[in-house]
Structures are given as C-alpha cells and as structure tokens.
Write a protein that holds these residues in place. Sequence first.
Motif, short mmCIF file in Angstrom:
data_model
loop_
_atom_site.label_atom_id
_atom_site.label_comp_id
_atom_site.label_asym_id
_atom_site.label_seq_id
_atom_site.Cartn_x
_atom_site.Cartn_y
_atom_site.Cartn_z
N ARG A 92 -18.99 -4.26 -41.98
CA ARG A 92 -19.26 -2.88 -41.56
C ARG A 92 -20.69 -2.54 -41.96
O ARG A 92 -21.08 -2.68 -43.12
CB ARG A 92 -18.29 -1.91 -42.21
N GLU B 281 -15.37 -6.29 -45.38
CA GLU B 281 -14.23 -5.41 -45.09
C GLU B 281 -13.62 -4.83 -46.36
O GLU B 281 -13.20 -3.68 -46.39
CB GLU B 281 -13.18 -6.17 -44.30
N LYS C 291 -18.52 -1.58 -36.93
CA LYS C 291 -17.67 -2.65 -37.44
C LYS C 291 -17.80 -3.82 -36.48
O LYS C 291 -17.74 -3.64 -35.26
CB LYS C 291 -16.23 -2.15 -37.51
N VAL D 262 -14.96 -9.86 -40.92
CA VAL D 262 -15.25 -8.50 -40.49
C VAL D 262 -16.24 -7.85 -41.47
O VAL D 262 -16.05 -7.90 -42.68
CB VAL D 262 -13.95 -7.67 -40.40
N SER E 28 -22.87 0.59 -42.37
CA SER E 28 -22.52 2.00 -42.49
C SER E 28 -23.62 2.82 -43.15
O SER E 28 -24.46 2.30 -43.88
CB SER E 28 -21.22 2.18 -43.27
N SER F 215 -20.96 4.41 -38.59
CA SER F 215 -20.68 3.01 -38.94
C SER F 215 -20.47 2.15 -37.70
O SER F 215 -20.14 2.65 -36.63
CB SER F 215 -19.46 2.91 -39.85
#
Length: 139
Positions: free
Chosen positions: A67, A80, A52, A65, A69, A50
């Motif tokens: 991610r 997030e 971030k 934020v 992944s 992942s």
Amino acid sequence: MTLSLAMVGVQYYQQQKHQLTRSPSDWTVAMLQLEKITQTATLIEVTAKSAKFVTGADYAYPNKVYRLSIYNNMLRLTGESAGHMPIFVNQGYIVLKRQQSTLQIIIIDSIQRKWEYYLDFKGPPRSVHHNSHRTVIKP
C-alpha cells in the motif's frame, strides 16, 4: 571568529530539519525501489489517500500486496501487515489519482512547488481474496 564543530552541527540541523524529502539520495533510492516494485505489479484499488497493489510473478516477492499511502504529511510505502518506507516527508498536499493502469501522484510542497509523478502498472485492476494461509489473486 571561528565556529565550533557543535555550532556547525546545530546550524546544519536547523537548515535540514524541514527539508522536503528525507534527503536527495534517499528520495532517489526510494523512487527507484518503488519503480522496481511496481514495474510488473497490478493495481487493486486507489483512493485519494492510498493505492493498493500486488507485485507480479517475476518480482522477488511475487503476489505480495503493498500500500502506497498518505499519512499525515508523508507519502509512504507499507506492506499489507508490516513495514514502513517514507518516500516524501513534510509535504503541504499529497493526492493519488488513478488513470486506468497508471497512478498519478500529485504533491505540493510546503513552499508551494507542484510535483507530479506517474507509476505505470500492468493490466486491469485485480481483486485480492485472503484465506487463512495464503493470498489468492483473481483477474
């Protein structure tokens, strides 16, 4: 001999059900959206599974934020706490690597074709701290 419309639909489904990306246009749109989101973003952390990052101040949703992944055989983008945008599905191998402020995405698909993609982020990684009501981003 003519095929019924239902038979054509079944044949098309069988041909497409194991496709490597959702569809060519979906993939293109997803990658353009990902580039737009990361254009002024900063990496926070990267593992093999992942990455971030936080969006820049000039993005539509500043300091948000996200991610990127690997989930099962798929690369996806999530917020997030919510959201899910599949980018690549049905892949054989996916890994993420950080090279300073660049994220390298390496994919080997189910028929052994290798694909690499690079996302450039701004500046050095930053840390993100949460309090009860907001996200605070520190250089």
